[in-house]
Design a protein around this motif. Structure first.
Motif, short mmCIF file in Angstrom:
data_model
loop_
_atom_site.label_atom_id
_atom_site.label_comp_id
_atom_site.label_asym_id
_atom_site.label_seq_id
_atom_site.Cartn_x
_atom_site.Cartn_y
_atom_site.Cartn_z
N GLY A 10 -33.60 14.58 -32.11
CA GLY A 10 -33.75 14.55 -30.91
C GLY A 10 -33.66 16.18 -30.34
N THR A 38 -35.68 10.26 -34.18
CA THR A 38 -35.04 10.00 -32.92
C THR A 38 -35.68 10.68 -31.56
OG1 THR A 38 -33.06 9.66 -33.83
CG2 THR A 38 -32.82 10.14 -31.81
N SER A 39 -35.98 10.11 -30.54
CA SER A 39 -36.14 10.68 -29.35
C SER A 39 -37.57 11.46 -29.32
CB SER A 39 -34.97 11.48 -28.74
OG SER A 39 -35.34 11.77 -27.37
N SER A 164 -37.34 4.75 -28.09
CA SER A 164 -36.21 5.86 -29.03
C SER A 164 -36.20 7.10 -28.12
CB SER A 164 -37.08 6.38 -30.12
OG SER A 164 -36.45 7.18 -30.82
N SER A 165 -36.69 7.17 -26.89
CA SER A 165 -36.57 8.41 -26.03
C SER A 165 -36.16 7.97 -24.69
CB SER A 165 -38.24 8.84 -26.07
OG SER A 165 -38.95 9.01 -27.18
N VAL A 167 -33.64 8.46 -22.51
CA VAL A 167 -32.62 9.46 -22.32
C VAL A 167 -31.58 8.71 -21.37
CG1 VAL A 167 -32.01 11.78 -21.63
CG2 VAL A 167 -34.19 11.28 -22.83
N ASP A 183 -31.95 5.42 -25.77
CA ASP A 183 -32.17 6.54 -26.83
C ASP A 183 -31.72 6.25 -28.13
OD1 ASP A 183 -32.14 9.63 -27.63
OD2 ASP A 183 -33.46 9.70 -26.02
#
Length: 306
Positions: A10, A38-39, A164-165, A167, A183
């Motif tokens: 990420g 990731t992210s 996954s994103s 934040v 995240d």
């Protein structure tokens, strides 16, 4: 040939380096058997896993970044006020963004509403299931209740990428039963361990972390919080990267995670870094292929009667 997995880290806008790295790997016929992200790594990984062609993936990303949909999001850039390219107007914008962010934290509400991410993911990632991708794919997230890493390798691909994103502090976590999902970068900024769990025998990890950090000068409290989170993320990345067979760490400048204005530059940086690592990757592939072949040659089929 060993099963090769890509672990895509990420890093917000810096994560566009993944496109450049994958472009070189594809051009050089380096096998990509598993993708775990990731992210931003999950977003890029999902696009490529669905397309199976890096040129199409790059075209998709550029189309979004040049579109009105992205422009209308008006993502505030919360970064260091002492940036070299700062103008009075950009400094004012960052100051206002920080104040709004501080208010949102105090009010226990996220800085962005979830539809901001929904619109981006829906444009970039086709509707469907993870099991339907051309290249096996998984997205990594974190359960805030248990502190454990979650690996989404089945089900709705858009939902997995979005989770996954998420934040922390900017986008709200998602609740599902006893899980509070956020995240993936909280636990695995570069998802090497998850890539291994998915069956990769050789892991190529790609970092999207900045190569250096700008000095803080009279920072606001939000700057300090952001810097602390970044430093912790860098340490987590280092621990994950140690478990990879190959680490591609492009020389990336520090930019706020929401600043996508120089996307072509990041893609080029990714390509240059991948080219530097090609001899190492090809050498390791030959060695692993040879080792597996020798190991299999000792295994003779059982011809005894049953």
């Amino acid at each position: 040939m060993p099963t090769v997995g890509l672990a895509l880290g990420g890093g917000g806008a810096r994560g566009l380096v993944h496109l450049g790295v994958i472009k070189v790997l594809e051009e050089e016929n380096i096998p990509i058997d598993i993708i775990c992200g990731t992210s931003m790594g999950a977003i890029i990984g999902a696009i490529y896993a669905q397309q199976g062609n890096i040129e199409e993936a790059i075209k998709k990303v550029k189309a979004y970044l040049d579109s009105e949909k992205h422009g209308n999001l008006e993502l505030p850039i919360i970064g260091n006020d002492e940036q070299e390219d700062s103008t009075p107007l950009s400094k004012l914008a960052r100051t206002l963004a920080k104040r709004v962010y501080a208010i949102s934290l105090g009010a226990r509400r996220p800085f962005f509403k979830s539809h901001v991410l929904d619109e981006a993911v829906n444009f970039l990632v086709k509707e469907g299931k993870i099991e339907e991708t051309k290249i096996p794919f998984a997205a990594v997230a974190t359960d805030l209740n248990s502190g454990k890493t979650l690996i989404f390798d089945k089900g709705d691909i858009r939902k997995a990428v979005k989770r996954s994103s998420l934040v922390p502090g900017f986008l709200p976590p998602e609740k599902e039963k006893d899980l509070f999902i956020a995240d993936g970068g909280i636990t695995q900024l570069i998802p090497v361990e998850s890539t291994i769990k998915l069956g990769a025998e050789m892991v190529i990890a790609i970092s999207a972390s900045p190569s250096s950090l700008p000095q803080l000068k009279d920072p606001a409290m939000i700057d300090i919080i952001e810097r602390c989170q970044l430093i912790m993320g860098l340490e987590l990345s280092r621990l994950q990267a140690e478990k990879a067979d190959i680490l591609i760490k492009p020389h990336l400048p520090y930019v706020p995670w929401s600043d996508f204005s120089e996307y072509n530059k990041f893609i080029k940086i990714g390509m240059d870094s991948a080219k530097e690592h090609l001899p190492q990757i090809k050498k390791l592939l030959r060695r692993r292929e040879s080792w597996i072949f020798r190991a299999l040659s000792f295994i003779k089929p059982d011809k005894s009667p049953r």
